[in-house]
Design a protein around this motif. Structure first.
Motif, short mmCIF file in Angstrom:
data_model
loop_
_atom_site.label_atom_id
_atom_site.label_comp_id
_atom_site.label_asym_id
_atom_site.label_seq_id
_atom_site.Cartn_x
_atom_site.Cartn_y
_atom_site.Cartn_z
N ASP A 40 0.81 -1.21 0.00
CA ASP A 40 0.00 0.00 0.00
C ASP A 40 0.84 1.26 0.00
O ASP A 40 0.36 2.34 0.30
CB ASP A 40 -0.92 0.01 1.22
N PRO A 170 -1.08 -5.34 1.99
CA PRO A 170 -0.65 -4.02 2.44
C PRO A 170 -0.05 -4.07 3.83
O PRO A 170 -0.39 -4.94 4.63
CB PRO A 170 -1.95 -3.19 2.42
N ARG A 185 -7.80 -4.71 -0.89
CA ARG A 185 -6.48 -5.03 -1.41
C ARG A 185 -6.43 -4.75 -2.91
O ARG A 185 -7.26 -5.21 -3.67
CB ARG A 185 -6.20 -6.51 -1.16
#
Lengths: 202, 174
Positions: A40, A170, A185
């Motif tokens: 992320d 992430p 996700r």
């Protein structure tokens, strides 16, 4: 049978191309910089890349590339996350615009597949990738039998490449939730790389 | 001589190197280089309470390939640009610790200027370039497995060490 026929066709095409007047092999090195999403977070990247290509047809070459990049970002607390990314790529370079004029750029499209390994001080992430890029190459032919020997063309490629790879989980952890579910996700991580260097044809 | 900057496991020492090099011409564009080097290094990583000093001794066998050369006939100055590939065996010893012994893969690139006046022997060669060296990282022992960035496989350390040496050399030959 079909694979044998295709392989034989590529070998015969490569052999015929080798007897043509223009350089058959091209190799070089470039400085590279860009950004890549891993999990992320988006990381900045800077490093070097090199390549070796062989012409299969007048406007088509198969090229292998190797890159070594420093990958870094700051976490929310301001600490530096620092790692090294190694990439190996193989793909096709397709020349869309050709010219005999020195220093007028030729235009290429590159596409292919590869694999990268990013290693932090602890932990690694390795994954497959696909890429698509555009490249302009300024260059000039080198007269044979004169002061420069061993190469037939010299150039300066300038390119931009886009890359897609499977995303990983992430890093962000939910700090508080009443009915916690799986965090959303991303399925694909995106990367972009800009490079500029020297290219030699033999 | 050169400048060393690289990884030894979780440490990142740097320092100067001195090198002794001999080179054998195999063909007009291929040379076999043998080199021994000694470096004095210092690591100043955050995990250390004080700078840690180390010495490095290495021996390498490297093939140098001139990808192109330049120079006019009967003019004493010529040169080439080259790429390197080979193997180095190195011994790294940090203060008070047992030495680390390992092989490394070496690649590199650079340029050389050759001054070869036919009336004077030996000829002189000034070479400049970079060497990258890659090897397996040593086991850091009791450090726990972990991820210091987004990762799919926790490890104790990065799986490989990579080092860069920037160098300049002055050679004589016949």
């Amino acid at each position: 049978m079909a694979i044998r026929a295709l392989t034989l066709a590529i070998v015969m095409l490569a052999a015929r191309t080798a007897s043509a007047g223009s350089p058959t092999w091209d190799f070089g090195i470039a400085f590279a910089g860009g950004a890549e999403a891993i999990g992320d977070r988006t990381f900045g990247q800077i490093g070097v890349g090199s390549w070796l290509g062989r012409k299969l047809a007048p406007d088509v070459a198969i090229t292998v590339r190797a890159e070594l990049l420093t990958t870094n970002a700051d976490d929310p607390d301001g600490n530096l996350i620092l790692g090294a990314t190694t990439r190996g790529l193989v793909g096709i370079d397709w020349r869309l615009y050709a010219t005999d004029r020195p220093f007028v750029p030729e235009l290429f499209v590159n596409a292919g597949i590869g694999r990268e390994l990013t290693a932090w001080d602890r932990g690694t992430v390795g994954r497959q990738l696909v890429f698509l890029g555009v490249e302009g190459r300024q260059g000039f032919d080198i007269p044979q039998g004169r002061a420069i020997r061993g190469i037939r063309r010299m150039g300066m490629p300038l390119g931009l490449r886009f890359q897609l790879a499977p995303a990983i989980e992430p890093m962000t952890i939910a700090r508080a939730c009443s009915q916690c579910g799986t965090p959303p996700r991303a399925r694909t991580d995106f990367a972009i790389l800009f490079y500029y260097g020297l290219d030699f044809g033999r | 001589m050169g400048f060393f900057l690289g990884d030894v496991g979780v440490l990142h020492p740097s320092g100067g190197t001195v090198e002794l090099t001999g080179e054998l011409t195999l063909t007009s564009s291929l040379f076999l280089r043998a080199m021994v080097e000694h470096a004095g290094l210092t690591a100043r990583d955050d995990i250390l309470t004080r700078p840690l000093h180390a010495t490095l001794d290495g021996a390498s066998a490297i093939l140098r390939h001139a990808i192109f050369g330049f120079g006019e006939k009967d003019f004493p100055v010529s040169g080439d640009m080259f790429v390197l590939a080979g193997v180095e065996y190195e011994r790294i010893r940090f203060d008070g610790e047992a030495p680390l012994l390992r092989y490394e893969v070496v690649i590199g690139m650079g340029g050389a200027v050759v001054v070869d006046d036919k009336h004077k022997k030996p000829y002189q060669l000034i070479a400049y370039g970079l060497r990258w060296m890659f090897s397996r990282a040593p086991d850091p022992g009791t450090l726990p497995l972990g991820c210091d960035g987004p990762c799919s496989m926790p490890t104790k350390t990065a799986p490989y060490d990579h080092t860069i040496v920037m160098e300049l050399s002055w050679q004589f030959g016949r």
